[in-house]
Enzyme design. Sequence first.
Site, short mmCIF file in Angstrom:
data_model
loop_
_atom_site.label_atom_id
_atom_site.label_comp_id
_atom_site.label_asym_id
_atom_site.label_seq_id
_atom_site.Cartn_x
_atom_site.Cartn_y
_atom_site.Cartn_z
N GLY A 207 30.61 18.03 19.11
CA GLY A 207 31.76 18.37 18.28
C GLY A 207 32.33 19.72 18.65
O GLY A 207 31.78 20.44 19.49
N LYS B 259 30.54 24.64 13.51
CA LYS B 259 30.56 23.45 14.37
C LYS B 259 30.85 22.23 13.52
O LYS B 259 30.14 21.95 12.56
CB LYS B 259 29.20 23.32 15.06
CG LYS B 259 29.13 22.16 15.99
CD LYS B 259 27.94 22.29 16.90
CE LYS B 259 28.20 21.65 18.23
NZ LYS B 259 28.25 22.52 19.34
N ASP C 57 20.35 18.29 25.69
CA ASP C 57 21.66 18.64 26.24
C ASP C 57 21.65 20.08 26.73
O ASP C 57 22.49 20.89 26.35
CB ASP C 57 22.75 18.41 25.18
CG ASP C 57 24.15 18.32 25.80
OD1 ASP C 57 24.24 18.18 27.04
OD2 ASP C 57 25.14 18.40 25.05
#
Length: 810
Positions: free
Chosen positions: A502, A518, A619
């Site tokens: 996001g 976020k 990630d």
Amino acid sequence: MMLSPLTLTILPFIFLFSACKISSQDVSPGSTLSASNPSQSWNSPNNSFSLSFVQESRDRYFAAVSYNGVPIWKAGGDPGGAVDSSASLQFLANGNLQLVTRTGLDLIWESNTSGLGITSASLDNSGNFVLKNGTRPVWTTFDHPTDTIIPEQNFTTNHVLRCGLYSFRLADSGEISLSWNDSVKYYNTSSWSNSTADLNLTSPRLGLQPVGIFELRDSNLSSPVAISRGNDYGETSGNPWRFVKLDCDGNLRMYSSSSASGRGSKTETWAALEEQCQVFGYCGDLGVCRYDEITGNPTCGCLSENFDLIDTNDARKGCKRKVDLQNCQPTLLTLNHTLFLTSPSEFGTDYFTGSITACSSNCLQDATCIASSSLADGSGVYYMKRSGLISGYQSPTISSTSFMKICGNPEPYPPPSSASEANRKAKRLRIVAIALGIAMALAVLAFAYLWFYNKSRPQYETILPHYSFSDYASGVPLQFSYKELQKETKNFKEKIGGGGFGSVYRGVLPNKIVVAVKQLEGIGQGEKQFRMEVATISSTHHLNLVRLVGFCSEGRHRLLVYEFMKNGSLDSFLFDTEMEPKLDKEVLNWARRYSIALGTAKGITYLHEECRDCILHCDIKPENILLDENYNARISDFGLARLLNLNDHRHRSIITVRGTRGYLAPEWVANLPITSKADVYGYGMVLLEIVSGRRNFEVSAETNQKRFSLWAYEEIEKGNIGAVLDKRLAGDDVDIEQAARLIQVSFWCIQEQPSLRPAMGKVVQMLEGIAEVYKPPPPMAMIGGMLQSGTETAISSSQITAISSLVSES
Ligand SMILES: *[C@@H]1O[C@H](CO)[C@@H](O)[C@H](O)[C@H]1NC(C)=O
Ligand SMILES: *[C@@H]1O[C@H](CO)[C@@H](O)[C@H](O)[C@H]1NC(C)=O
Ligand SMILES: *[C@@H]1O[C@H](CO)[C@@H](O)[C@H](O)[C@H]1NC(C)=O
Ligand SMILES: *[C@@H]1O[C@H](CO)[C@@H](O)[C@H](O)[C@H]1NC(C)=O
Ligand SMILES: *[C@@H]1O[C@H](CO)[C@@H](O)[C@H](O)[C@H]1NC(C)=O
């Protein structure tokens, strides 16, 4: 038969004579050692090792192979092989070796080797006692270890070390573990999913010297898979001799022994569990382990006055209830800072999520529950124990609260009352009073500030209580309403970043603290799950992790509020970005790059190995590594992929692919199980980019149309470090040796096969130069252009296997 006085006087001489005669050579069938005659022994040719009876205490003997007076193999194990002075070890004519007492009336242990053609036995110079048919070994002590592994001994997947109920094993998957009663695993390393290898835990000699390491080796690979080093690693003065032993207290330790420091002496240099109190069952059933306030030693005791020690001379035997549970309507004893140890492998333990109150009331209402523990670490996990041994651990440093069913009123121990105790207490009280004073002064200041702030900034009329200064400092995540966040980000005006999960916006809280907000996209989780994960994320505190300040969960809105990092993300320093070309950015000098690389590795290590619920990041990329005002690396977005409790297979499941091209480990695309090694891969990619300032999946004329990472490997092979280093470091004082190490570590991390990649803790050691960095194999198969263009096409697992076998052959 009557013995004449003459034979009686001669007998000892015959014994002595025969003992001398058989030392330094083969032992023939028919030979015997007696506990009552300590001078008898079967020795190795150069007398380093001997097999003889060793006396441990009055009337407690073992038939043992010893080195420098330290037993390293015990016939029948410990405590099974403990015998009295009537015992003897007999090497029978039929080839069987047996330990008997009362001149053969009781068989304690045997090698079961009768009828196998055994003609002799010998103890060799490496400490292996071998029963042989001619020269062919049929049975060896190395193959039947008891509680110790010594240099040159191969400990493979079929072997077990034992002492009492504790055991140590190496599984086919490569997992190394310690268990209690073969059922409760209280220590284990990770396992690699696809290993069918021939594994050995051994302590190799380098040259003539064992250097004090134990390595786990996989016959398919050229370098060791795991290494543990004693703290005297590499030490050669005094010629120490190292071994690994499973002690009867359930801990596995490495020791050094040298004749210089005296016969029978041994020094601990490493232990599998740093905290002895984490050993399941150390204090017996219903016992609790605490560290002595003064000595720091683990001590055993009972939970409260509702229990008695079973044996007042040996607190490790555990406790018993004063009134049996069957005889009453049970009540609950509350134990702060206490945990009842368990593991997912323990039968009769059930896991739940819920509050501390749920943990206690559900146990009380459930007739089968005996005790329960709430971890209270932010995960919301509690468990109930319904059967088996209850093993307690109590320490002011642990957050857990536990409950135990008892009969009658809880009778906690009275506070200690000796003079020195009282004194210490008074001192502690004074400190508490001072701290309270300071805290109150601070609170008054904060209120005054807020009040003043309120007055001077009338546009924020209400400062909600959850914004208060003390809340922000306490580390509990704040809950925001969507409207508040809209206001604080000026309706999401200033976008400072994006990513797989996001977009991120800059915001300013009413107390002037700048935050990054976020807005999560596509979070499928329900409210409850989301809150649980937020609790976990905010319970992780580490210098190299971005701190979560608060969250918002309202309708379909899910937002996370983080502290703001002044220097933005690492990618903007390394590459051209949409927002600014890198030429405009300050150049990170070498020292900073190294510290960022190390900090990032430490942050990931914390997530993988040091917090209670292991978190896979999934990630890792430069965009998720932020830099604070001092250029410290701070990892963001951790915990978003999902919680993964690495110790619990039941929680292991596939994570949706949200990672980023170029940093995604091959096992994602091949649909293989994802482990912490996937993060190691991402980290390796980032590490190479920190050094080179170039995207690894970039393909250019300079790199011969190859991926940068593959090209870089070839350049390093040619010894051309300069080609790989960021050109902008030209004027800088680059530590070339350090740079070379970082590059080699990055190649290890981006190995195609997950099991080849080091664990993050190991990466930190390699970066710091503590652990040796062996020469890495090529990171990816250099075949047929596959995987080279930067587009990860799906590859099958059989292809992966094909590639990895190529890698290990080279
Ligand atoms: C012992 O070794 C001899 C010679 O190698 C062999 O013939 C014999 O079968 C062996 N005995 C057993 C029981 O294996
Ligand atoms: C005995 O032999 C072993 C193996 O060859 C060697 O490591 C050890 O140092 C020797 N010990 C002595 C006392 O010579
Ligand atoms: C241990 O394994 C190594 C490597 O395969 C081998 O060379 C050695 O002989 C083995 N040692 C023993 C005592 O079996
Ligand atoms: C150990 O496990 C066995 C069953 O596997 C069980 O019968 C025994 O009671 C256990 N020992 C203790 C001390 O709990
Ligand atoms: C492991 O030990 C066994 C038994 O000693 C030996 O046969 C094997 O070659 C060893 N493997 C490795 C990888 O050292």
